[in-house]
Design a protein around this motif. Structure first.
Motif, short mmCIF file in Angstrom:
data_model
loop_
_atom_site.label_atom_id
_atom_site.label_comp_id
_atom_site.label_asym_id
_atom_site.label_seq_id
_atom_site.Cartn_x
_atom_site.Cartn_y
_atom_site.Cartn_z
N HIS A 159 80.09 2.96 50.12
CA HIS A 159 79.57 3.92 49.16
C HIS A 159 79.58 3.41 47.72
O HIS A 159 78.95 4.00 46.88
N ASN A 160 80.34 2.36 47.44
CA ASN A 160 80.35 1.90 46.05
C ASN A 160 79.25 0.89 45.79
O ASN A 160 79.21 0.26 44.76
N HIS A 161 78.37 0.70 46.78
CA HIS A 161 77.18 -0.16 46.60
C HIS A 161 77.55 -1.60 46.25
O HIS A 161 76.79 -2.29 45.61
N SER A 162 78.73 -2.06 46.67
CA SER A 162 79.12 -3.42 46.28
C SER A 162 78.19 -4.45 46.88
O SER A 162 77.91 -5.48 46.26
N ASP A 163 77.69 -4.18 48.10
CA ASP A 163 76.76 -5.15 48.69
C ASP A 163 75.50 -5.27 47.87
O ASP A 163 74.97 -6.35 47.66
N ARG A 164 75.00 -4.14 47.37
CA ARG A 164 73.75 -4.18 46.60
C ARG A 164 73.97 -4.70 45.19
O ARG A 164 73.07 -5.25 44.59
N LEU A 165 75.18 -4.52 44.66
CA LEU A 165 75.41 -4.89 43.28
C LEU A 165 76.07 -6.25 43.11
O LEU A 165 76.11 -6.78 42.02
N ARG A 166 76.58 -6.81 44.21
CA ARG A 166 77.34 -8.04 44.06
C ARG A 166 76.50 -9.16 43.48
O ARG A 166 76.94 -9.93 42.64
N ARG A 167 75.24 -9.25 43.92
CA ARG A 167 74.41 -10.32 43.38
C ARG A 167 74.05 -10.08 41.93
O ARG A 167 73.82 -11.01 41.19
N ASN A 168 73.98 -8.83 41.54
CA ASN A 168 73.73 -8.56 40.12
C ASN A 168 74.88 -9.06 39.27
O ASN A 168 74.70 -9.46 38.12
N HIS B 98 68.05 -10.87 43.74
CA HIS B 98 67.17 -12.02 43.52
C HIS B 98 68.03 -13.25 43.26
O HIS B 98 69.27 -13.19 43.26
N GLY B 99 67.38 -14.39 43.05
CA GLY B 99 68.08 -15.63 42.77
C GLY B 99 68.82 -15.60 41.45
O GLY B 99 68.56 -14.79 40.57
N THR B 100 69.74 -16.54 41.31
CA THR B 100 70.65 -16.55 40.16
C THR B 100 69.90 -16.65 38.84
O THR B 100 70.24 -15.98 37.86
N ASN B 101 68.86 -17.47 38.78
CA ASN B 101 68.15 -17.70 37.51
C ASN B 101 66.99 -16.75 37.29
O ASN B 101 66.28 -16.87 36.30
#
Length: 1510
Positions: A437-446, A682-685
């Motif tokens: 529920h804390n959306h860590s999977d969706r936000l980790r790359r951000n 998305h990608g890092t850059n």
């Protein structure tokens, strides 16, 4: 108990299966000294802390000092957490020895036999092996304990606060080290023990993962008090009763609690109950629900949770699939009804007891509305991939969450036992329960991108208090000293303009203290008004608010201030970045903006939490944050993570309440649910901006990869995903790569390049088609590496599984076959190498939101044709319910809802647009206008309208018909393409819709003048436009004109009737009146600072520097030159006017503050660039408009090919833009320096004309041209408006000439012959770089960068021949030789040491600073050296520099001098340069022919003095 470990014990002791309680237990209760690079160890290596916790979120890996023994639980206590990041502690085991380990950035990067528990998932070597396991580690709080164990059976067990969560994995190797990752929020841990647990604890295993029962008791009630039997992995049975010692965390809201009822302790995950609505199909272990037959049925889709919700437990679902057929969409809520006993209704709002549902944007209790507008947007507007959640707080309050954002209290008192319920209604077809529920999977790359930019907002959140606490002075608040129209409320947290509808400025507010380095200042827009142009501005300033006299707007400050305004950045009132980030003028209530100054002095802005990139550098420390509540922005509140934000005001916006495209809760305004964007992962850059429409690679000159972007949803069969290349760099090899992948974005581990992926991926790289990283075929029909800026790339998967690519709208054929037709595929773009920035085009999907938000500005079109030419007409054959009015220009349906088909009177020519405006709608009907092309010839229809025509256009099948119905393209009613554009069902009064058959045999649809792209291909040539006034649409009027048969005979004004007489043979006295140029005047509706006069021919800006936009009242006919003169400039401002055309009626245009804010169907010429809808499409076009002096005449012309031309002083600057719609209206923005213009009513001749026309200039004799100007025939501005007089560079050169004290008699008295060749002046004149002169003609270069002062030529017989038949050359000289040369009126030997004789001295310039007399004995006749280019003659060795002080500015400059001369043909010899240069000195002249040598006296004639100043 913490003891220091005894020394001398080997680290390799291992007892795989023996329980030895007498052995030392503290040996392994330490961390290995080798750890992640940000880890600091203390407390005898038992405490680990991640350094820089609010700047860095990873590199916090630690391992146990020794391998684990069987049954030992390696336990750590969480000491500290921060709120800056998502994600938290991760724990596991690895077979890798830490002594030789190359530590990755996080535990999930461990390979070679590693098992990690992350959140509530178990990963092996970085790949998920179990999704729902144990307690969610991300929810643990400070003080909680977590341990890891390898059992004697080789199984991995997680322990949380002394409780075993069961087996997470099996088959573990015997030698393993414990792993702890201080990731995200977790910043410090301490090892507390490493010993076996009590046997009793091992027996009381909580079955909380994969071993939970498939079915749950049906009689689950809060008062049963029954104990549920629990089975441990080891086979022991036991129970946890009311007196169970489960240690639940405190302070975390209890989200992770295991207590369901009074007597039941379990950790089962929420699933959908097996009993559900009649059309529901469950899958994915009952986590996914889908409604069957979604195109036939819209209800009977109710699903409920398998158990009641716990207090503070989040129930969250993700929308997986929507259909664009029904109105209404998903509904979600809670009910007291037990699903086992419930007779499921068709829709949940039919229940009249125990039910609270969120429907649309309101709350329904027991089927009746209790809150009409609960949140700022509607569930009906959510898109695929959006998340919806709800939580019943322990207080009984019910909250809903959209994409993780709390929408506030929906109901204050909710029953204690409630089930979650979802109604898959209408558009909603498929949802999946989300457990993380804390959306860590969706936000980790951000986090990886925000890592370097994230500010220090991660302070622990204290307990909520209604009054400021002791740390209040340290919090960021607004300063009490604010703008005179602003007010500060809510203890300094909120600023507003109380009378926002009366005043638009004086709303400046500053922070109460300076910002710290890396500290963010972020505000939420609470309230907007729709009266003004412009909106919120944010930035920083060095000025202390206590002593600052606040300006009306912050951009007026001229010191120490950096502001983001619109989509640009200004420093001290001057624009330093034009196209920086998301346009602040587009934000809506609920959006957030922020600013941060980093430690390195760079300034960054954030829009809705998305970093916009560096905006400025070298910003000093101790700057105050600034917010300017300007224009539409009426109220803002600081978001500081210290206390909960107050809810938005119910009247937060007097305009549309939809969130902006860039907001976290965005639904794209009113865009449809299938709107394509780039995914936030998305990608890092890579950086995503512009509401998800634009992707760019940051640091493009130092990074060439790691910039993969992916579509936000899967592509539908036959759907085109198209992007346009907006920016490239000429630095790398290789360029953009494009394709599709079957990997979901949240499951994709973004590689360096997409061709590194070895499964489920198809890419086009260069000309190679690659599948899973391997080349399938070479030499495909296009080469992506050859594409340039402005090229469009599209990709589409057909229903048969074929992948097609489209280049600039042209299908390149099948690239590969065999794509899995049943699987979802996502579009992928790799911004690789040279390709830096792309944007999704309107052809990709319904990106045009104008129909629902902006149609109020487009409602006034005359019934007659607004453009020159013959108005289109409707054919007399039509549907039986249609009546034609206005000489066939208007159609009205007088009865029923069908039988409204009408045709164009004639066949459409290629590229001819047939366009209508909607006049009337009848809301009692559904359905809307249909439009398309047909091969059915209306003259062939029977005379009686009652027969021969179908009741509606989709049923017209007698001949081939291509039509747009809603958003679907059909051919003879067979579906060809879905989601082509925004649905025609959304059209309303004032909207325009048109159809065009292009020369490439494609059909294009236009909505409000904007091309929606190719809708169909292979369209027949002889087609009629056809419309169906169906459903809501009852009346339309034609607003387009037919292409004139003799359009090519309409010429631009010529230079001279004598020289172009051949072109007049085609004209005749009977020319149609439509060809007479329309008399143009300015429209009465204009920017608020504009005042019109002189019968609306003159416009002046009477105050400020902006709000000066004006537009013509009449449309601009094709081939008509619209010109105006700059009357007055004010040097107090920077920048100057801009101009262009708009493709829609200006009658009710809401004029923005500047022309760059025109975003729809607008082409803008600003400085030396061209913009389309605010996006730059061309650079280095024409002269810099900011340098145009008073008296300059500027003009606009749209030629017969719909190309826009700029004219400067009658000179055509070439094509600026293509595909200009008809009608179009010229506009001018009197911005900055430009304060007044007047329309030129007498047509100044246009040099150039259209491309196919014979230019009059070409008819002149070459010898008559001097620097591109033929004085007898070429139009020249009169002396009083000569642009030279206001050129600052020419004025500086003139002041230097005055210092030389040369007699005035040497110079021509007519100043118009003095020409400045600075960049601005020569572009204004339209000069070419090279011209020919003389008999025989010979090239010479214009002296760009120099200023020429015309010399008086003595009248004698050879002068006329010299001006016409001699060649042009240049001679560099010294200041000291000027007077003697002028005295003799020609170059003489000895006037300059470097040009005096041959051979040339080789010592360098030191000996040539003063003139010398070369009188060496025995020397031959001295020779004079010349050159056809000042790039050679102007070199310092020939023209020595002298230093002088400008008498006006008192600044020191360096100057050089030379002569432009006429030289008699045959009197000189051409030779090589004598300076030893190897590189070319001028691209037109070879180094072997760049020096001319003459011995003849009288062979040269001085034409002008040249001066260059540095």
């Amino acid at each position: 108990m913490d003891f220091a470990p005894p020394s001398g014990l080997s680290q390799n002791i291992h007892h795989p299966s023996v329980v030895n309680t007498g052995r030392p237990l503290k040996m392994a209760a330490e961390l290995h000294p080798r750890s992640g690079k940000l880890i600091g160890l203390s407390n005898s290596n038992r405490t680990a802390r991640r350094n820089q916790p609010v700047q860095e979120f990873n590199h916090g890996l630690v391992l146990s000092k020794e391998p684990l023994r069987d049954r030992d639980v390696f336990t750590v206590r969480i000491d500290k957490k921060v709120n800056s990041w998502s994600g938290s502690i991760e724990i596991g085991v690895t077979a890798l020895d830490p002594a030789g380990l190359d530590f990755p950035s996080s535990a999930t990067g461990l390979k070679g036999g590693s098992w990690i528990v992350s959140g509530c998932s178990v990963l092996r070597d970085g790949r998920s092996v179990l999704e729902e396991y144990g307690r969610d580690l991300d929810q643990l709080a400070e003080g909680d304990r977590v341990g890891i164990q390898r059992s004697s059976r080789g199984e991995l067990h997680l322990w949380v606060n002394g409780q075993d969560c069961g087996a997470a994995a099996s088959g573990l190797p015997p030698k393993l080290w414990a792993v702890v990752d201080l990731y995200g929020k977790c910043t410090q841990v301490t090892v507390v023990s490493c010993e076996p647990p009590p046997l009793s604890a091992e027996k009381e295993t909580i079955d909380c993962s994969h071993s939970r029962p498939d079915k749950f008791p049906n009689n689950l009630e809060p008062d049963t008090g029954k104990k549920t039997p629990l089975r441990s992995v080891d086979g022991h049975r036991g129970s946890a009763g009311e007196g169970g010692n489960i240690n639940t965390p405190t302070g975390n809201g209890g989200v992770g609690q295991g207590v369901v009822t009074g007597g039941m302790t379990t950790n089962d995950a929420l699933l959908f109950h097996e009993k559900c609505g009649t059309l529901i199909k469950l899958s994915n272990n009952n986590k996914t629900a889908e409604r069957r037959r979604p195109l036939d049925e819209f209800n009977n889709g109710v699903v409920m949770t398998n158990r009641p919700l716990r207090h503070n437990e989040m129930f969250e679902i993700r929308i997986d699939k929507l259909v664009d057929k029904w109105s209404g969409s998903i509904e979600i809520g809670v009910t007291t009804h037990n699903p086992n006993n419930l007779d499921y209704p068709a829709t949940m709002t039919n229940l009249r007891s125990g039910t609270i549902m969120m429907s649309g944007c309101g709350i329904l209790t027991n089927g009746k509305g209790t809150r009409r507008e609960y949140c700022e947007f509607s569930l009906d507007e959510l898109q695929e991939g959006d998340h919806i959640g709800l939580m019943r707080k322990a207080s009984g309050a019910l909250h809903f969450y959209i994409n993780g954002i709390d929408q506030g209290v929906a109901a204050a008192q909710t029953p204690g036992v409630v089930y979650g319920v979802v109604d898959l209604y209408g558009m909603a077809v498929k949802v999946t329960i989300v457990h993380n529920h804390n959306h860590s999977d969706r936000l980790r790359r951000n986090n990886a991108i925000m890592r370097a930019l994230s500010p220090d907002v991660g302070r622990p959140r204290p307990s909520l208090s209604l009054t400021p606490d002791a740390e209040g002075p340290d919090r960021l608040l607004f300063h009490a000293n604010c703008g005179q129209k602003a007010a500060i409320i809510s203890d300094g947290r909120t600023a507003l303009r109380p009378h926002a509808t009366d005043d638009f400025n004086h709303g400046v507010v500053l922070s109460s203290r300076p910002l710290r380095s890396n500290e963010v200042f972020q505000v939420r827009i609470d309230k907007m008004v729709d009266k003004w142009a412009g909106s919120i501005e944010i930035g920083v300033t060095t000025h202390n608010p206590a002593y600052l006299q606040l300006p009306s707007t912050m951009t007026n400050l001229r010191s120490g201030t950096w502001m983001m305004t619109g989509n640009g950045v200004m420093h001290n009132g001057t624009t330093i970045l034009d196209e920086y980030g998301h346009n602040l003028d587009r934000l809506k209530a609920g959006d957030t903006v922020g600013v941060v100054r980093k430690e390195d002095g760079s300034l960054h802005f954030f829009v809705n939490g998305v970093a916009q990139g560096p905006a400025a550098w070298n910003v000093p420390p101790s700057v105050y944050a600034v917010v300017d509540l300007y224009g539409q922005a009426a109220q803002a509140t600081i978001m500081d993570d210290m206390v909960d934000l107050p809810p938005l005001p119910e009247d937060s916006s007097e305009g549309p309440t939809a969130m902006s495209p860039g907001s976290p809760c965005s639904v794209g305004g009113a865009s449809t649910t299938n709107d394509l964007r780039f995914h936030h992962l998305h990608g890092t850059n890579a950086v995503i901006t512009n509401g998800g429409r634009t992707a760019l690679r940051q640091n493009c000159r130092s990074e060439f990869n790691d910039a993969i972007v992916i579509s936000n949803r899967c592509l539908r069969d036959g759907e085109l995903f198209e992007i346009i290349i907006q920016k490239m760099v000429d630095r790398w090899s290789g360029s953009i790569e494009a394709g599709v992948t079957a990997i979901r974005p949240d499951e994709l581990e973004f590689p360096n390049t997409m061709t590194d992926i070895d499964y489920d991926t198809w890419m086009l790289s260069g000309t190679a088609i690659m599948q899973d990283g391997n080349t399938m075929r070479n030499n495909y029909g296009c080469d992506l590496d050859s594409l340039t800026t402005g090229s469009r790339i599209g990709m589409m998967r057909s229903a048969t599984g074929d992948l097609h690519y489209y280049i600039n709208g042209v299908d390149q054929g099948v690239a590969c076959s065999g794509l899995p037709p049943g699987r979802d595929v996502y579009a992928v773009i790799d911004l690789y190498g040279q390709c830096v920035q792309v944007s999704i085009t309107s052809s990709s999907g319904p990106l045009d939101n104008s129909l629902c938000t902006s149609n109020i500005t487009e409602k006034s079109f005359p019934i007659h044709s607004p453009v020159a030419g013959v108005a289109h007409r409707l054919h007399s054959k039509h549907g039986k319910n249609v009546v034609l009015l206005g000489d066939g220009c208007q159609a009205v349906r007088v009865g029923g809802y069908a039988h409204g088909i009408v045709f164009s009177a004639k066949e459409l020519k290629a590229d001819e647009l047939f366009e209508v405006r909607i006049d009337e709608v009848d809301e009692q009907w559904c359905g809307s206008l249909h439009i398309g092309l047909t091969t059915l010839a209306p003259p062939e229809l029977p005379s009686c309208p009652l027969s021969g025509l179908s009741p509606s256009l989709p049923q017209l099948r007698t001949k081939v018909t291509w039509l747009l119905c809603g958003s679907e393209v059909r051919r003879n009613s067979v579906l060809q393409r879905q989601n082509y554009c925004c649905s025609l069902d959304r059209l309303t009064v004032g909207n325009r819709v048109g159809v065009k058959r292009c020369s490439d045999d494609t059909m294009h649809i236009f909505i409000d003048g904007e091309d929606m792209g190719p809708a169909a291909t292979a369209v027949a040539k002889n087609v009629y436009a056809v419309l169906d006034l169906y459903g809501r649409i009852t009346a339309v009027s034609i607003v387009s004109s037919s292409l004139l048969e003799d359009m090519e005979s309409v010429k631009a004004p010529s230079l001279s009737s004598d020289s172009c007489s051949e072109g007049e043979d085609d004209s005749s006295p009977s020319e149609p009146c439509a060809l007479v140029p329309t008399v143009m005047a300015f429209l009465e509706n204009h920017g608020k600072n504009i005042q019109l006069s002189n019968q609306n021919l003159t416009a002046a800006r009477v105050s400020s520097y902006n709000q000066g936009l004006l537009v013509t009242a009449q449309p601009l006919a094709r081939q008509q030159l619209f010109q105006f003169q700059i009357d007055r400039l004010n040097p107090s401002w920077t920048s100057s006017l801009s101009l262009g055309v708009i493709g829609h009626s200006p009658d009710r245009l809401n004029f923005p503050s500047t022309a760059c804010c025109l975003k729809r169907s607008a082409w803008l010429l600003q400085r030396d660039s061209v913009f389309h809808n605010s996006l730059k499409i061309c650079e280095n076009y024409g002269p810099n408009l900011d340098t145009c002096p008073e008296g300059t005449v500027l003009g606009l012309l749209v030629d017969a090919n719909s190309c826009l031309h700029l004219y400067v002083n009658g000179m055509d600057q070439g094509v600026a833009a293509q595909d200009i719609p008809s009608p179009c209206y010229p506009f001018i923005d009197l911005y900055g320096q430009c304060e007044q213009v007047t329309i030129v009513t007498n047509n100044v001749p246009a040099v150039g004309g259209e491309s196919g026309e014979t230019r009059c200039q070409g008819d002149m004799e070459k010898a008559d041209m001097v620097d591109g100007i033929k004085e007898s025939v070429c139009w020249t501005p009169p002396p009083e408006v000569n642009p030279n007089k206001t050129c600052e560079y020419q004025a500086l050169c003139s002041r230097f000439k005055d210092l030389l004290t040369l007699p005035d008699g040497y110079f021509n008295e007519d100043a118009k012959y003095n020409l400045c060749y600075c960049e601005s002046c020569h572009k204004l004149r339209g000069d070419e770089a090279y011209y020919k002169r003389g008999e025989p003609p010979r090239d010479y270069a214009l002296p760009f960068g120099w200023c020429r002062f015309a010399l008086r030529i003595k009248p004698h017989c050879e002068v006329s021949n010299a001006l016409k038949k001699w060649h042009i050359a240049y001679h560099g000289t010294s200041v000291g030789a000027l007077r003697r040369t002028l005295d003799h009126s020609q170059l003489l030997p000895g006037t300059s040491s470097i040009f005096s004789v041959s051979p040339v001295k080789a010592e360098g310039p030191n000996g040539y600073s003063e003139p010398e007399e070369n009188s060496a004995p025995g020397r031959e006749v001295p020779r004079v050296r010349l050159s056809p280019t000042m790039r050679y003659s102007g070199m310092e060795i020939f023209a020595p520099k002298v230093q002088f002080q400008d008498p006006r500015s008192h600044r020191c400059h360096q100057a050089q001098v030379g002569f432009q001369v006429c030289v008699r043909p045959g009197s000189y010899k051409v030779g090589p340069q004598t300076l030893g240069h190897s590189e070319p000195l001028d691209p037109r002249f070879s180094n072997s022919e760049i020096e001319w040598i003459t011995k003849e006296q009288g062979g040269t004639l001085l034409y002008g003095l040249l001066i260059r100043v540095e």
